[in-house]
Design an enzyme around this catalytic site. Structure first.
Site, mmCIF file in Angstrom:
data_model
loop_
_atom_site.group_PDB
_atom_site.id
_atom_site.type_symbol
_atom_site.label_atom_id
_atom_site.label_comp_id
_atom_site.label_asym_id
_atom_site.label_seq_id
_atom_site.Cartn_x
_atom_site.Cartn_y
_atom_site.Cartn_z
ATOM 1 N N GLY A 153 38.322 43.960 45.127
ATOM 2 C CA GLY A 153 39.051 42.951 45.422
ATOM 3 C C GLY A 153 38.694 42.089 46.517
ATOM 4 O O GLY A 153 39.556 40.941 47.129
ATOM 5 N N ASN A 202 42.671 44.503 42.048
ATOM 6 C CA ASN A 202 41.887 43.202 41.858
ATOM 7 C C ASN A 202 42.003 42.880 40.334
ATOM 8 O O ASN A 202 42.084 43.944 39.523
ATOM 9 C CB ASN A 202 40.406 43.391 42.001
ATOM 10 C CG ASN A 202 39.699 42.132 42.105
ATOM 11 O OD1 ASN A 202 40.101 41.208 41.711
ATOM 12 N ND2 ASN A 202 38.323 42.334 42.138
ATOM 13 N N SER A 205 38.058 43.284 38.758
ATOM 14 C CA SER A 205 37.263 44.114 39.395
ATOM 15 C C SER A 205 35.952 44.646 38.719
ATOM 16 O O SER A 205 35.976 45.002 37.439
ATOM 17 C CB SER A 205 38.297 45.390 39.739
ATOM 18 O OG SER A 205 37.304 46.469 40.460
ATOM 19 N N SER A 206 35.061 44.618 39.493
ATOM 20 C CA SER A 206 33.674 44.905 38.625
ATOM 21 C C SER A 206 33.655 46.395 38.543
ATOM 22 O O SER A 206 33.651 47.053 39.656
ATOM 23 C CB SER A 206 32.542 44.540 39.489
ATOM 24 O OG SER A 206 32.561 42.915 39.494
#
Length: 1155
Positions: A153, A202, A205-206
């Site tokens: 985030g 987030n 988010s990855s």
């Protein structure tokens, strides 16, 4: 970035956030004035400060922060964040605070402003570090890497996008270069769709680590790239926390795919119908439009180079994973007491098998039974219900994890550089931040291990660059104490005593192995021995209530983290049963053979696969080795709050991130010896107005000029040190004092310049007026002379004009007199000649009238004389002759009408012209003769060709059966029927069937489809009609699958539509072969009229009876003797005028066919 650029100091003097600073009030006023513009993103014109030290909010480079404390650092970040300044420098490091709102600071104007500029000439920006890295790579041939770190985030993914956006904008142009840029940029939407997910922290988010190497040629133009991925969070595929979602691609597929695609994939749009998507209880994200993002993802895959077959295969894998989660099991006990289970959801497993190209039996077996192979034995062990669920989830995670790895490899194949020449490289690392949750497990352990390694390399490279610069400049400096986390890395990764090594050892150890035995081994090897390892095994911590007995704690550089050992062994093994791997390899989809190569029976091995910890440790080691070969640049991302608000700045949250990112240590390392440094030439150019000796021009050595400036400012020799090429200033207050004097001096210089400019302006104005007066006088004199000349010239021209006019008028009068005289002569001549001609014509007319009168008199006399002679003979002779002539003329006219309007020679043409009632009988005779002649010609033609005659005889039979009843009939009238469309008689494989069945005569052959009575799908076959039976053959091997005796066929049913389908009704009481158990057959062929006609003919010829053919849109079929009859209904699709192929849908005892 080169070493020079890495060590180049910041050159601005912002107001330090202290009460004692005398410019605090002024800066606060300036901040309030600029706040509104900063919040809106400003514009490119606001960037044009003369230097970084001017017009800034707070302290733009925290190396110059005074005093340097954690509180002042946090206050500086907060002040800048609230004013819209989200970027701050720590030397060459960029600290980015997520704004959680759109800012207009990434436009093309900003890109142009930061292009080819010194990093410290403009306000802090991510474009500045991107440009510095790109210029060093292009101009100095130094490979670069940009390391982006921060927690989930904090904006790491967006930062990596901005870096790639900047590089794409400032590099060269061209068709090939633009293609490579577009492919590199379009790789982001694909990886985000498959690798990002919504979490509670987030929305995007990855959930994987990414390192991209962008490759450039000698001109600095991108020519390719290479992406490496690390540790995809595949456990998210089968389960999510409350309020979170699975990976974006699943929701994009359900929201954005068309109804036809979803029907083909056996999917529904409702998200909560799928267990893998419903556990988090969140189906949509307000900041995302899944349907539009799906189109963006598909378009990006096409731009990168994915073929339609590749995209279809990927969607099939996603559909298989969703349906796999809906498979349920029911447990039961075997007679020997062993727990077993079976699949209870048949529809879901059928959909999975359809997408994977597998049989249902094989899939059920590998999900409920596990095969154990040893060197000598082979044992099958039934799985309990919980073990089957584990196997199902393991398969779903394995398919998605390997599919993601395959996508990355496919993208790398498309974006790799085509040239083999040496290339420059710029790497972008977007990897997980340090994670400290309430419950930390194996995933957080290895993520924090990776961050420890990154922190280690960051400290080492930062200290190394500082030390190299001081040595290069021959400057003495003092050592600074910092937290060296090499001891923690050693605790985790030591090859024999490290935690990862002990975890692998416990996973491979025979006997009873659990997570508790692993914790016991850790306590034996580390508790009380290593200062950074803590657990309840230590006497001092046995009463510690903050840590359970199944947990241990590590003292990381970012703080203490408590890990629960539950699931460590299982997640480290990351096992997938061999039965599942072999089943995936055996599927028909080529992609699965690529994803599961270990399932190949030819490559079977009893060797254990490497553990997850070993694989990740190797990947991190390779990453560290790669980063050490490049010049590092750092972007530290910070999340200001947990509520994703663009106005909140939570001090405690930011303080935690500042600590684990090591920002204070970074500042202290930069300020270990000297807080400010600058090259002599640049320093002289900025501060030369502070000394009378150096202003306005210093022509000697810049080093001596800088010394003159510092002496004029009253700086003590201990406050600065002169290096070989740079001046080093120890205390930031010295820089602030010089900036104050510079601003005062600039005000005086501005007054002098203004005064000089006003004098110059008035002198220039006077000179302009004087020059104007001279010019006006010269132009007036010229105008007066020109006017006198023109007046004299005009008078001369008038005299000449009048004289020439007089001469012209005299000549005109003479010419007019000559013209009138010639006209008068012509008129007199014309009238004389006309009189002569009229006189001659009158004489000729008189003689002609006299001649005509004589002839008329002669004519009337001769007529009178003849009438007198023949008056008595006319009625006897002339009357009959006239009557005969008139009859012959009427006959001639009748025949001529027939000739002109005669019909064609076709026997089917019944047209005949209308004639008079006098010739009706003759007309009928001629019509009959005309019809018989082409019929005789046709009979003679077919009597000479028996085969053609027999084939033509089939057309009337087809007409009797189908004309006016089936819409397809009219299209087949002009098409000749054929018997052996596949040339089967010349195929040697047919000879084997003839020897087996003793049926050599072939009536009709063609390729067709047998409709599956279960799901309505077609299976390719070869259909053969012989003199005694109908044979169904395999299309590849021509092996006999079914033989239907003609005596067993009760009737044939077809619909009235254009659908190419027919139903063979089999009498179960007459059947003597395999057709008895199969019941009626539904066949599809493009020559259905021809097939039914041929079948009717052969039944008539062989069995001496007519074949019953039913044409109806509702057909009752018996697919099995022991089942209820099935109703086949044909319906026309109202939304389309014609479908390319009928759609079959089986629901209970109804098979619906839409045409």
């Amino acid at each position: 970035m080169s070493k020079e650029q890495r060590t180049r100091p910041a050159r601005k003097a912002p107001v330090a956030p202290t009460a004692g600073n005398r410019e605090t009030t002024q800066v606060q006023v300036r901040n309030k004035e600029k706040k509104k513009t900063s919040e809106n993103g400003g514009g490119a014109k606001n960037l044009r400060y003369s230097h970084l030290l001017e017009g800034m909010v707070g302290c733009g480079d925290m190396v110059l922060l005074e005093p340097l404390t954690e509180e002042s650092l946090l206050q500086n970040l907060k002040t800048r964040y609230e004013s819209g300044e989200i970027y701050t420098y720590i030397g060459p490091v960029v600290v980015s605070v997520n704004p959680y709102r759109q800012l207009k600071i990434y436009t093309p104007d900003y890109i142009e402003e930061y292009t080819s500029r010194n990093m410290y000439e403009l306000p802090p920006h991510i474009f500045a570090v991107s440009d510095s890295s790109y210029q060093s790579m292009r101009d100095r041939n130094l490979d670069q890497c940009i390391i982006i770190s921060g927690e989930s985030g904090a904006g790491k993914t967006e930062a990596s996008k901005l870096v790639m956006q900047y590089v794409a904008a400032v590099s060269g142009k061209g068709d090939e270069v633009d293609r490579v840029k577009e492919q590199l940029l379009q790789s982001n939407p694909v990886l985000e769709a498959f690798g990002n997910a919504k979490t509670n922290r987030n929305d995007n988010s990855s959930r994987f680590g990414k390192y991209m190497d962008i490759q450039f040629d000698f001109r600095g133009d991108p020519v390719g790239g290479l992406i490496s991925n690390y540790l995809l969070e595949k456990s998210r595929v089968v389960g999510q926390n409350q309020g979170e979602r699975n990976f974006h691609i699943f929701y994009q597929l359900l929201a954005g795919a068309t109804d036809d695609v979803l029907q083909m994939l056996h999917l529904e749009r409702e998200v909560f119908q799928y267990r893998y998507l419903s556990e988090g209880g969140c189906s949509y994200v307000l900041t995302m439009e899944d349907d539009k993002q799906f189109q963006v993802t598909i378009k990006a895959m096409e731009v990168i180079g994915f073929s339609p077959e590749d995209i279809s295969s990927v969607l099939e894998m996603l559909a298989a994973i969703l349906n796999l989660g809906n498979i349920t099991f029911a447990g039961y006990s075997l007679p020997n007491g062993t727990d077993a289970c079976k699949v209870t959801e048949g529809r879901a497993i059928g959909y999975v098998c359809d997408m994977l190209g597998s049989s249902v039996e094989l899939m059920e077996e590998c999900l409920t039974i596990r095969s154990v192979h040893t060197t000598r034995d082979y044992v099958q062990k039934p799985l309990s219900e919980s073990e089957a669920v584990f196997a199902r989830d393991a398969l779903g995670k394995a398919i998605y994890d390997r599919l993601f790895t395959w996508l990355v490899g496919r993208i790398n194949y498309s974006i790799k550089a085509k040239s083999l020449t040496k290339k420059k490289v710029m790497g972008v690392l977007d990897i997980y931040g340090f994670e400290i949750f309430e419950g930390n497990s194996f995933e957080q352990f290895i993520i924090n291990y990776c961050n420890e390694k990154l922190q280690q390399i960051f400290i080492e490279l930062t200290l190394k660059s500082e030390q190299e610069e001081y040595i290069r400049e021959n400057v003495q400096w003092k050592h600074i104490d910092y937290f060296n986390n090499a001891i923690i890395c050693e605790l985790i990764e030591h090859p024999t005593t490290g935690i990862l090594a002990l975890l692998d050892e416990e996973c491979l150890r025979p006997g009873e192995v659990t997570d508790d035995t692993f914790l016991e081994k850790l306590d034996q090897r580390c508790a009380g021995i290593h200062p950074h390892y803590e657990s309840r095994a230590l006497k001092a911590l046995r009463s510690d209530q903050t840590m359970d007995r199944d947990q241990f704690r590590l003292v990381h550089y970012a703080g203490n983290v408590t890990y629960g050992v539950g699931g460590f062994l299982e997640k480290n093994r990351d096992l997938l049963f061999k039965d599942l791997s072999q089943a995936m390899f055996a599927c028909e989809r080529p992609l699965l053979k690529t994803l599961f190569p270990e399932g190949n029976p030819k490559l079977q091995t009893l060797k254990r696969p490497p553990t997850m910890g070993y694989q990740f440790r190797s990947s991190v080691a390779q990453l560290m080795k790669n980063l050490l070969t490049k010049n590092p640049n750092y972007i530290r991302c910070i999340k200001p709050n947990d509520v994703k608000s663009g106005r909140n700045f939570h001090d405690d949250l930011v303080q935690h991130q500042v600590r684990y990112l090591g920002l204070m240590e970074n500042v202290r390392v930069r300020r270990a010896g000297f807080a400010y440094r600058q090259e002599y030439g640049q320093c002289l150019a900025r501060y030369k107005m502070l000394s009378g000796e150096t202003w306005p021009v210093w022509k000697e050595n810049p080093r001596e000029g800088v010394k003159e400036i510092l002496s004029a400012c009253g700086c003590h020799e201990l406050d600065f040190t002169c290096g070989r090429t740079k001046i080093f200033i120890r205390n930031p207050r010295t820089v602030f004092a010089m900036e104050d004097k510079r601003r005062t001096r600039l005000h005086d210089l501005a007054t002098l310049i203004s005064k000089t400019w006003r004098g110059f302006y008035q002198w220039s104005k006077f000179q302009t007026m004087r020059s104007s007066q001279i010019t006006i006088a010269a132009w007036y004199r010229r105008y007066y002379v020109q006017k006198w000349y023109m007046r004299t010239k005009g008078a001369a021209l008038v005299v000449q004009k009048y004289y020439r006019g007089m001469v012209a008028r005299m000549e005109l009068r003479r010419l007019k007199w000559l013209k009138r005289a010639a006209w008068a002569v012509g008129v007199i001549k014309k009238y004389f000649l006309g009189w002569q001609v009229r006189k001659e014509v009158q004489e000729m007319r008189r003689r002609q009238r006299e001649k005509e009168a004589v002839l008329v008199i002669q004519k009337y006399y001769r007529g009178w004389k003849v009438r007198e002679e023949v008056r008595g003979l006319f009625k006897q002779v002339a009357g009959p002759k006239v009557a005969v002539f008139m009859w012959k003329y009427m006959c001639y006219n009748f025949l001529l009408t027939i000739l002109r309007n005669a019909p064609s020679t076709s026997p089917l043409d019944d047209h005949w012209p209308q004639v008079s009632v006098l010739f009706e009988k003759s007309s009928e005779l001629l019509r009959e003769v005309h019809h018989r002649w082409p019929c005789k010609v046709m009979r003679d033609y077919y009597q000479a060709r028996p085969k053609d005659r027999k084939r033509m005889m089939e057309k009337p039979r087809a007409s009797n059966i189908f004309k006016g009843k089936k819409s397809l009939y009219d299209q087949t009238v002009a098409v000749p029927f054929e018997s052996d469309r596949l040339s089967l008689r010349s195929d040697h494989r047919w000879s084997k069937i003839v020897a087996e069945t003793n049926e050599q005569r072939i009536i009709w052959t063609d390729r067709a489809h047998k409709i599956n009575r279960r799901d309505g799908k077609g299976v390719p076959i070869v259909l053969v009609v012989t003199g005694m039976s109908i044979m169904i053959l395999d299309p590849k091997s021509l092996a006999l699958k079914y033989r239907i005796d003609l005596r067993n066929i009760d009737q044939v049913s077809v619909s009235s539509f254009i659908d190419n389908l027919l139903v063979l009704h089999i009498n179960p009481f007459k059947a003597t072969d395999r057709s008895y158990t199969k019941g009626d057959f539904v066949l599809k062929t493009t020559h259905v009229i021809e097939l039914v006609t041929k079948l009717s003919s052969v039944v008539k010829e062989t069995l001496k009876k007519e074949l019953e053919v039913t044409i109806s849109n509702t057909i009752i079929a018996h697919f099995k003797v022991d089942e209820d009859p099935c109703t086949i209904t044909f319906q026309r699709d109202q939304t389309s005028t014609h479908r390319p192929s009928p759609v079959c849908r089986r629901r209970a005892n109804t098979l619906q066919i839409i045409v």
